[in-house]
Motif scaffolding. Structure first.
Motif, PDB file in Angstrom:
ATOM      1  N   SER A  69      33.310 -32.029  79.953  1.00 57.96           N
ATOM      2  CA  SER A  69      34.464 -32.331  79.107  1.00 57.96           C
ATOM      3  C   SER A  69      34.789 -31.171  78.187  1.00 57.96           C
ATOM      4  N   LEU A  70      35.971 -31.216  77.607  1.00 53.95           N
ATOM      5  CA  LEU A  70      36.397 -30.220  76.632  1.00 53.95           C
ATOM      6  C   LEU A  70      35.453 -30.216  75.430  1.00 53.95           C
ATOM      7  N   GLU A  71      35.072 -31.405  75.001  1.00 56.23           N
ATOM      8  CA  GLU A  71      34.180 -31.523  73.844  1.00 56.23           C
ATOM      9  C   GLU A  71      32.820 -30.887  74.137  1.00 56.23           C
ATOM     10  N   ALA A  72      32.312 -31.104  75.344  1.00 56.60           N
ATOM     11  CA  ALA A  72      31.021 -30.529  75.719  1.00 56.60           C
ATOM     12  C   ALA A  72      31.099 -29.007  75.800  1.00 56.60           C
ATOM     13  N   LYS A  73      32.215 -28.499  76.308  1.00 56.07           N
ATOM     14  CA  LYS A  73      32.411 -27.050  76.367  1.00 56.07           C
ATOM     15  C   LYS A  73      32.370 -26.435  74.971  1.00 56.07           C
ATOM     16  N   HIS A  74      33.082 -27.062  74.040  1.00 57.08           N
ATOM     17  CA  HIS A  74      33.150 -26.484  72.694  1.00 57.08           C
ATOM     18  C   HIS A  74      31.807 -26.587  71.982  1.00 57.08           C
ATOM     19  N   GLU A  75      31.096 -27.676  72.185  1.00 52.36           N
ATOM     20  CA  GLU A  75      29.784 -27.813  71.562  1.00 52.36           C
ATOM     21  C   GLU A  75      28.811 -26.789  72.144  1.00 52.36           C
ATOM     22  N   ARG A  78      29.711 -23.511  70.344  1.00 53.56           N
ATOM     23  CA  ARG A  78      29.275 -23.514  68.943  1.00 53.56           C
ATOM     24  C   ARG A  78      27.759 -23.388  68.842  1.00 53.56           C
ATOM     25  N   SER A 105      38.166 -21.693  72.969  1.00 57.07           N
ATOM     26  CA  SER A 105      37.030 -22.395  72.376  1.00 57.07           C
ATOM     27  C   SER A 105      36.095 -21.406  71.688  1.00 57.07           C
TER      28      SER A 105
END
Length: 255
Positions: A69-75, A78, A105
């Motif tokens: 997911s997009l959220e997993a990519k960004h985490e 980070r 990201s």
């Protein structure tokens, strides 16, 4: 996975490490690294096709290039940037390459983790593969972000005079042109996202001095380390794939 120093250069005190990047970054001494170059996963393995050597090929690179997911990519971005920041000297800098699939990201993650972006380098490839669908402009560029810690006291190193000399006596601009990785740099094997040596040469010469310590947390086929060695810099390269490190060792031993 079990960590190990997979290759050690006694002469320079440099090493390739077989390890999970996240785990090993936590073990590197705090504020010990002069410069980081990272070519993290672009997460573009989506079962699509691309063009290589005039043939249609899968864009899938491996499980390491897939994300849910997009959220997993960004985490992901980070997390590794946060860990890398701890290892960087107060005046050190970090370079991160990417395409449209991950660079936005990465840029946001850098700012969220307390970095100041110094430059947005556009690497323009003079011989990109064609777009097979004929529904988009040909993808001919990648971005390399250059950043330092967002601290007013930080004084990052930039070899302005050398960059000006390499650019025919004019200030070096933030658009760099050159070819894809030539075949001669792949004679010991191939990596799906291998960067050309001239790109790393410009990056390392512009932002480090001889004997500086360069870290590559996603070292792959070892281009960063090969160029660092040629230029008299020390290096640490991390990867969790033995096959890629074996390739990097061959390149280092014959450079």
């Amino acid at each position: 996975m079990r960590e190990e120093v997979y290759y050690f250069d006694k002469e320079s005190g440099s090493a390739l490490v077989l390890a999970d990047t996240f785990d090993f970054l936590e073990k590197i001494d705090e504020e010990s690294i002069d410069m980081i170059f990272a070519d993290p996963p672009y997460f573009l393995s989506n079962d699509g096709i691309s063009c290589s050597g005039g043939k249609a090929v899968s864009v899938n690179k491996g499980e390491w290039d897939k994300i849910d997911s997009l959220e997993a990519k960004h985490e992901f971005n980070r997390s590794w940037i946060r860990l890398a920041k701890r290892t960087l000297k107060p005046n050190g800098t970090i370079w991160i390459s990417g395409s449209l699939h991950n660079i936005y990201s990465v840029g946001m993650a850098l700012e969220q983790e307390g970095f100041k972006i110094l430059n947005n380098i556009t690497w323009q490839k003079i011989n990109p593969p064609p777009n097979l669908s004929c529904r988009y402009f040909t993808h001919s560029t990648e971005t390399v972000l250059w950043a330092r810690k967002n601290d007013k006291k930080a004084r990052h190193y930039y070899n302005y005079d050398l960059m000006k000399e390499r650019n025919g006596g004019k200030q070096m601009k933030d658009v760099w042109m050159g070819s894809l990785t030539p075949l001669k740099e792949k004679k010991y094997g191939k990596h799906p996202t291998q960067k050309p040596e001239y790109l790393l040469e410009q990056i390392i010469l512009s932002s480090t001095k001889e004997e500086d310590l360069v870290l590559d947390p996603f070292v792959g086929s070892g281009t960063t380390c090969v160029v660092a060695k040629k230029l008299g810099r020390r290096y640490i390269g991390i990867d969790q794939e033995k096959d890629y490190l074996d390739l990097a060792i061959k390149r280092l031993q014959n450079s």
